[in-house]
Design a protein around this motif. Structure first.
Motif, mmCIF file in Angstrom:
data_model
loop_
_atom_site.group_PDB
_atom_site.id
_atom_site.type_symbol
_atom_site.label_atom_id
_atom_site.label_comp_id
_atom_site.label_asym_id
_atom_site.label_seq_id
_atom_site.Cartn_x
_atom_site.Cartn_y
_atom_site.Cartn_z
ATOM 1 N N ALA A 1 23.917 -18.942 10.107
ATOM 2 C CA ALA A 1 25.394 -20.231 9.837
ATOM 3 C C ALA A 1 24.319 -20.980 9.132
ATOM 4 C CB ALA A 1 25.638 -20.485 11.623
ATOM 5 N N THR A 2 23.330 -21.376 8.396
ATOM 6 C CA THR A 2 22.368 -22.524 8.056
ATOM 7 C C THR A 2 21.577 -21.956 6.788
ATOM 8 O OG1 THR A 2 20.492 -22.420 9.539
ATOM 9 C CG2 THR A 2 22.638 -23.554 9.774
ATOM 10 N N VAL A 3 21.074 -22.450 6.017
ATOM 11 C CA VAL A 3 20.289 -22.050 5.159
ATOM 12 C C VAL A 3 19.274 -21.954 5.282
ATOM 13 C CG1 VAL A 3 18.924 -22.584 2.756
ATOM 14 C CG2 VAL A 3 21.293 -23.516 3.058
ATOM 15 N N GLU B 1 19.066 -20.663 8.603
ATOM 16 C CA GLU B 1 18.409 -19.050 9.006
ATOM 17 C C GLU B 1 18.242 -18.064 8.033
ATOM 18 O OE1 GLU B 1 21.242 -20.280 12.972
ATOM 19 O OE2 GLU B 1 21.961 -18.410 11.204
ATOM 20 N N LEU C 1 27.519 -14.628 4.116
ATOM 21 C CA LEU C 1 27.999 -16.506 4.321
ATOM 22 C C LEU C 1 28.779 -17.159 4.169
ATOM 23 C CD1 LEU C 1 25.083 -17.149 1.291
ATOM 24 C CD2 LEU C 1 24.538 -16.852 3.993
ATOM 25 N N ARG D 1 29.816 -17.895 7.470
ATOM 26 C CA ARG D 1 29.664 -18.751 8.168
ATOM 27 C C ARG D 1 29.433 -20.107 8.147
ATOM 28 N NH1 ARG D 1 25.953 -16.908 13.150
ATOM 29 N NH2 ARG D 1 26.792 -18.475 14.504
ATOM 30 N N PHE D 2 28.349 -19.768 6.843
ATOM 31 C CA PHE D 2 28.556 -21.082 5.513
ATOM 32 C C PHE D 2 29.437 -21.584 5.000
ATOM 33 C CE2 PHE D 2 25.490 -23.327 2.591
ATOM 34 C CZ PHE D 2 24.629 -24.215 4.032
ATOM 35 N N GLU E 1 31.589 -29.923 0.819
ATOM 36 C CA GLU E 1 30.569 -30.535 1.473
ATOM 37 C C GLU E 1 30.839 -32.333 1.105
ATOM 38 O OE1 GLU E 1 26.931 -30.096 1.829
ATOM 39 O OE2 GLU E 1 26.956 -27.987 3.068
ATOM 40 N N ARG F 1 29.579 -24.818 0.165
ATOM 41 C CA ARG F 1 28.728 -23.868 0.572
ATOM 42 C C ARG F 1 29.553 -22.392 0.337
ATOM 43 N NH1 ARG F 1 28.706 -26.368 7.174
ATOM 44 N NH2 ARG F 1 26.815 -27.770 6.683
ATOM 45 N N THR G 1 22.985 -20.379 -2.141
ATOM 46 C CA THR G 1 24.228 -21.156 -0.971
ATOM 47 C C THR G 1 24.755 -22.271 -1.078
ATOM 48 O OG1 THR G 1 22.047 -22.477 -0.880
ATOM 49 C CG2 THR G 1 22.257 -20.116 0.221
ATOM 50 N N ARG G 2 24.744 -22.449 -2.197
ATOM 51 C CA ARG G 2 25.579 -23.776 -2.161
ATOM 52 C C ARG G 2 25.631 -24.236 -3.850
ATOM 53 N NH1 ARG G 2 22.261 -26.992 1.763
ATOM 54 N NH2 ARG G 2 23.809 -27.789 3.692
#
Length: 450
Positions: free
Chosen positions: A48-50, A52, A91, A93-94, A98, A110, A207-208
Motif C-alpha cells: 500500500a506504500t512505496v 512496503e 500496486l 492499493r497504491f 496526488e 500513483r 510507483t509514481r
C-alpha cells in the motif's frame, strides 16, 4: 512452497490485507489478457506504500525470489504471467492522483491508478490526460508506462514516453529512485526515466509518475470515411497533418470493418469500401473532406452530428464484442514505416490464407502513427498453424523494417521475434543493463529475454 519464515516476514511488511495465498488469490493473477498464463503464483502481494514495496523487494532480493508485476492485466504479450514459484505484486492499493498543477500542466499520479480515473481527474481540472487506450477502464498507469503503451492519441499528443516528465521507481534491491521532475527540460545525465518506460518491469517497479497534461480542446469533430483503397489513405493522412489539428486517424480494412459493423449491429455505408478511416480533429472537418472528395481520395463520408454519433463510430473501431465472437483469437500489435503498410497488409493476407485457408486475418489500427493490429483466428488450427501465421506476420514486419511490438511490449510471447527488430549488439547492451540493475534476475524473469 514458500518458506514459512519468508511468509511471516512478508506478512509483517504488508499486513494481512496485503498478502493472499491459495484460494484467496484473485483469479486474474493467473494471466494477462492474452489468456496464456497457466499457473497461479505462490502468493499475491499488494503493498500500500512505496516503503512496503521497497521492503518486499529487499526481502526478495536477499532470497533471489522471482517477482512478477501485475497491473490491470490488459496486456497481450504474457508479460504479467508468472510461474508457480513467483510472487505476483500488484500496486492496486497504491492508487490515486496526488496533485495536479494547472499552471505547469502536470499531474503526479500513483502507479496503481486506473487510466480512466487519471483521465477524469485531468478533465475535471480542465485539462487532457494525453494517453488513451481502449482498455482505459482497467489498465493501470504503472503497466501503461512499463509497456510504453501508446493508444489512440499518439498522432495528437505524441508517445507515452514523450508525455512522462519524471518517475519514482523501486529497484530490484529495494533502492528507491525518485526523480519526480516537473520540468520539460532536464539535461542532467542519463535519462533513467526514459530507460524505465518500456522496460516491462524488468529493471524496476514504477510507483509514481509526473505526466504532462494538455489544454482541453474547444471542440472535437469526428468523421467516418470510405476510401477506394489503402493507397489513398496515405496522401489523405499527409493532407490531414498539413491542414488539421489531427486528434485521431484510425484505419479499418474491409475484413475488420464489416465484421465489426455486424457485431455492433450497425450499417454505416451502402457500398463496400476499400478501407475505412475514422478521423477526428479539433476543428470542423467539412472543408477538408470536400477537398478530399474533389481529389478522389474519399468515396463516402459520415460526419458525427452528436456525441452519440461519434461514439457509434468509435464503437465500430474498438469492436468490444470481437473477443467473444472469435474465441481464441490472437491479436498481434506491430508498427511499420507508413509507405510499407499497404503492401504489408495485402502480402500478409495473401500468405496467411495460402498457409491456412480457413483462417481469418483482420487488419485495423492507428494508421496515423503506423501501428497496425492483426487479428488471427482459426478454430480448426492447432498451435503449429497459429505459430506459422505469426511467423508470416513477424517476418514481413522484419523484412520491411518495422517493429514486432508497437504497444504491448515483448513480454514472454514475443521473445522469439525480438531479434527481427533489434540487433545482436542492442540485445547485448539490454542484457548488460538488466544485469547491472537486477543481478539476481528476480524482476519479471522470462520477460524480454529467455
Amino acid at each position: 512452497m514458500l518458506d514459512p519464515d519468508f511468509v511471516a516476514e512478508l506478512l509483517r511488511i504488508l499486513g494481512p490485507g496485503g498478502m493472499r495465498m491459495g484460494p484467496d488469490m484473485p483469479a486474474g493473477a493467473r494471466s494477462d489478457e492474452s489468456r496464456t498464463g497457466r499457473h497461479m503464483p505462490a502468493a499475491w502481494l499488494a503493498p500500500a506504500t512505496v516503503d512496503e514495496l521497497s521492503a518486499v523487494l529487499i526481502a526478495c532480493h536477499a532470497r533471489h525470489q522471482p517477482v512478477v508485476m501485475q497491473g490491470g492485466l490488459t496486456g497481450l504479450a504474457g508479460g504479467a504471467n508468472g510461474a508457480e514459484d513467483h510472487l505476483a505484486v500488484s500496486l492496486a492499493r497504491f492508487a490515486g492522483v496526488e496533485a495536479i498543477d494547472p499552471v505547469a500542466g502536470t499531474m503526479l499520479v500513483r502507479a496503481g491508478t486506473v487510466l480512466q480515473n487519471a483521465q477524469d481527474a485531468a478533465a475535471a481540472a480542465g485539462l487532457v490526460f494525453p494517453i488513451d487506450l481502449g482498455a482505459r477502464g482497467s489498465a493501470q498507469i504503472g503497466g501503461v508506462l512499463a509497456t510504453h503503451a501508446g493508444g489512440l492519441r499518439v498522432v495528437r499528443y505524441g508517445t507515452t514516453r514523450s508525455n512522462v516528465l519524471g518517475l519514482e521507481v523501486v529497484l530490484a534491491d529495494g533502492r528507491v529512485l525518485s526523480h519526480l521532475n516537473p520540468m520539460v527540460k532536464d539535461n542532467t545525465g542519463y535519462d533513467l526515466t526514459g530507460l524505465m518506460i518500456g522496460s516491462e518491469g524488468t529493471l524496476g517497479v514504477i510507483t509514481r509518475a509526473v505526466i504532462r497534461l494538455w489544454p482541453q480542446p474547444a471542440e472535437r469533430h469526428t468523421a467516418l470515411c470510405a476510401l477506394p483503397g489503402a493507397a489513398a489513405a496515405l496522401p489523405l493522412l499527409a493532407a490531414a497533418r498539413a491542414t488539421l489539428r489531427l486528434a485521431a486517424f484510425e484505419a479499418m480494412w474491409p475484413d475488420y470493418f464489416e465484421l465489426s459493423e455486424q457485431l455492433c449491429r450497425l450499417k454505416l455505408f451502402d457500398e463496400p469500401a476499400g478501407i475505412v478511416l475514422l478521423i477526428e480533429a479539433e476543428e470542423p472537418l467539412e472543408p477538408f473532406l470536400e477537398r478530399a472528395f474533389e481529389d478522389g481520395l474519399i468515396e463516402d463520408a459520415l460526419l458525427a452530428r452528436s456525441l452519440a454519433d461519434a461514439r457509434r463510430f468509435w464503437d465500430v473501431r474498438e469492436c468490444l464484442p470481437l473477443d467473444d465472437a472469435l474465441p481464441g483469437l490472437h491479436n498481434l500489435d506491430v508498427s511499420l514505416p507508413l509507405p510499407q503498410i499497404p503492401a504489408f497488409v495485402s502480402g500478409c493476407r495473401e500468405r496467411i490464407h495460402a498457409a491456412c485457408p480457413d483462417a481469418r486475418a483482420l487488419f485495423f489500427g492507428h494508421l496515423g502513427d503506423g501501428n497496425i493490429h492483426v487479428v488471427l483466428h482459426d478454430t480448426s488450427a492447432g498451435p503449429n498453424a497459429i505459430h506459422a501465421m505469426e511467423s508470416i506476420v513477424y517476418q514481413a514486419v522484419g523484412a520491411l523494417g518495422g517493429s514486432v511490438s508497437a504497444e504491448h511490449g515483448i513480454g514472454r510471447l514475443k521473445r522469439e521475434w525480438l531479434p527481427l527488430s533489434r540487433s545482436a549488439a542492442e540485445l547485448s547492451v539490454m542484457r548488460s543493463i538488466k544485469q547491472a540493475l537486477d543481478p539476481h534476475a528476480i524482476l519479471n524473469p522470462g520477460v524480454l529475454f529467455g
